[in-house]
Design an enzyme around this catalytic site. Structure first.
Site, PDB file in Angstrom:
ATOM      1  CB  CYS A  43      -0.916  -0.031   1.219  1.00 52.30           C
ATOM      2  SG  CYS A  43      -1.819   1.501   1.507  1.00 52.30           S
TER       3      CYS A  43
ATOM      4  CB  CYS B 279       0.335   2.053   4.064  1.00 57.17           C
ATOM      5  SG  CYS B 279      -1.330   1.379   3.881  1.00 57.17           S
TER       6      CYS B 279
END
Length: 323
Positions: free
Chosen positions: A80, A83
């Site tokens: 991700c 993230c």
């Protein structure tokens, strides 16, 4: 993923704190038991403010600790990209807040059950647990000013409702590198003003504040994301939900009615319904109507976040009907 606060306003939803009095009593009981056994506010090292948590130790590391201090949960994954922006920011804030909250990091790939239990539909997603009660905070790589505001409200709730004042943090070890705060950016004051306007319900003020940033810095990511959210809220604030949904149901070919209903769908958290409605509108219409539905769909993609799997699926569906 772009910022998509679960309350769409950057404010902790106090109504989400279920059975507050019972949870407070449990927290007080747990603290009293600790004191009875001779325990006390033992200072923890700064490194303990950020912990990796899995399904095996979730109860002890999160639920039990939440009777002493708010625990903020960062659901993330190695693949991700947002993230990788949000997680370091949360870690820095955990150090800066110095024991007012703990940060628990949960890798969703390795902890699917926890992901399902919290109802996580896209990452990064941030929750909190206070006295055993779960609170959704926000989803996506939100602006730092908005995150700070949410954390401040979380801490206020923890103190006022549950008597949680945080934990003591021991001085850093000799020779350890001090925490370095990120320098303030040139538009931080304007972005903070926009977040405060959102929290106060002044949507026009928030829109203007974000536009003020973009007028000087058209590429400012935080302002772009915030503007999309504020404009969505502004569009729906005076709608009569029942009338809008009735209109959309009775007039499936009315693109304007479908666009209005899609905005309501998204604000209500029905992301796939909003996307599906607009994809269908694009498929059924032509000319200016078709373009209006397509443009609104792309705007809603920006609010939810380009890497959200629901956006990916909707983009594929849109491509099918366009080409």
């Amino acid at each position: 993923m772009q910022p998509r606060n679960m309350s769409m306003s950057g404010v902790v939803d106090l109504a989400a704190v279920k059975a507050a009095q019972e949870a407070k009593a449990k927290a007080e009981q747990a603290r009293a038991e600790t004191a009875r056994q001779g325990g006390g506010p033992t200072a923890v090292p700064p490194s303990s403010l950020v912990i990796d948590v899995d399904e095996a130790d979730f109860e002890s590391a999160v639920l039990q600790r939440s009777t002493e201090v708010p625990v903020v949960i960062d659901f993330w994954a190695e693949w991700c990209e947002p993230c990788k922006q949000l997680s370091p920011l949360l870690e820095r804030l955990a150090a800066e807040y110095n024991g007012r909250f703990l940060l628990a990091k949960i890798d969703v790939d390795a902890n699917q059950m926890l992901m399902q239990q919290f109802g996580v539909q896209g990452i990064p997603a941030v929750f909190a647990v206070v006295a055993g009660q779960a609170l959704p905070l926000f989803q996506g790589a939100a602006p730092e000013a908005q995150i700070r505001g949410t954390l401040d409200q979380l801490i206020q709730v923890a103190e006022e409702r549950f008597g949680l004042t945080g934990i003591a943090v021991a001085p850093d070890a000799e020779g350890a590198a001090p925490v370095v705060e990120a320098p303030a950016g040139p538009y931080d004051a304007l972005l903070e003003a926009a977040v405060q306007a959102l929290d106060a319900g002044d949507l026009a003020g928030a829109v203007q504040a974000y536009k003020n940033v973009l007028s000087d810095d058209p590429g400012n990511t935080e302002a772009k994301l915030g503007l999309g959210q504020a404009e969505l809220l502004q569009r729906v604030q005076d709608m009569d939900p029942q009338a809008v949904r009735r209109d959309a149901a009775e007039k499936p070919g009315d693109v304007a009615a479908q666009i209005a209903a899609a905005d309501l769908d998204l604000v209500g958290g029905h992301v796939e319904d909003a996307f599906g409605r607009l994809v269908d509108a694009v498929a059924r219409s032509a000319g200016d109507d078709r373009d209006a539905a397509r443009v609104r769909l792309l705007e809603l993609f920006e609010v939810v976040g380009a890497d959200d799997p629901r956006v990916t699926a909707a983009r594929t569906a849109l491509a099918r009907v366009l080409f």
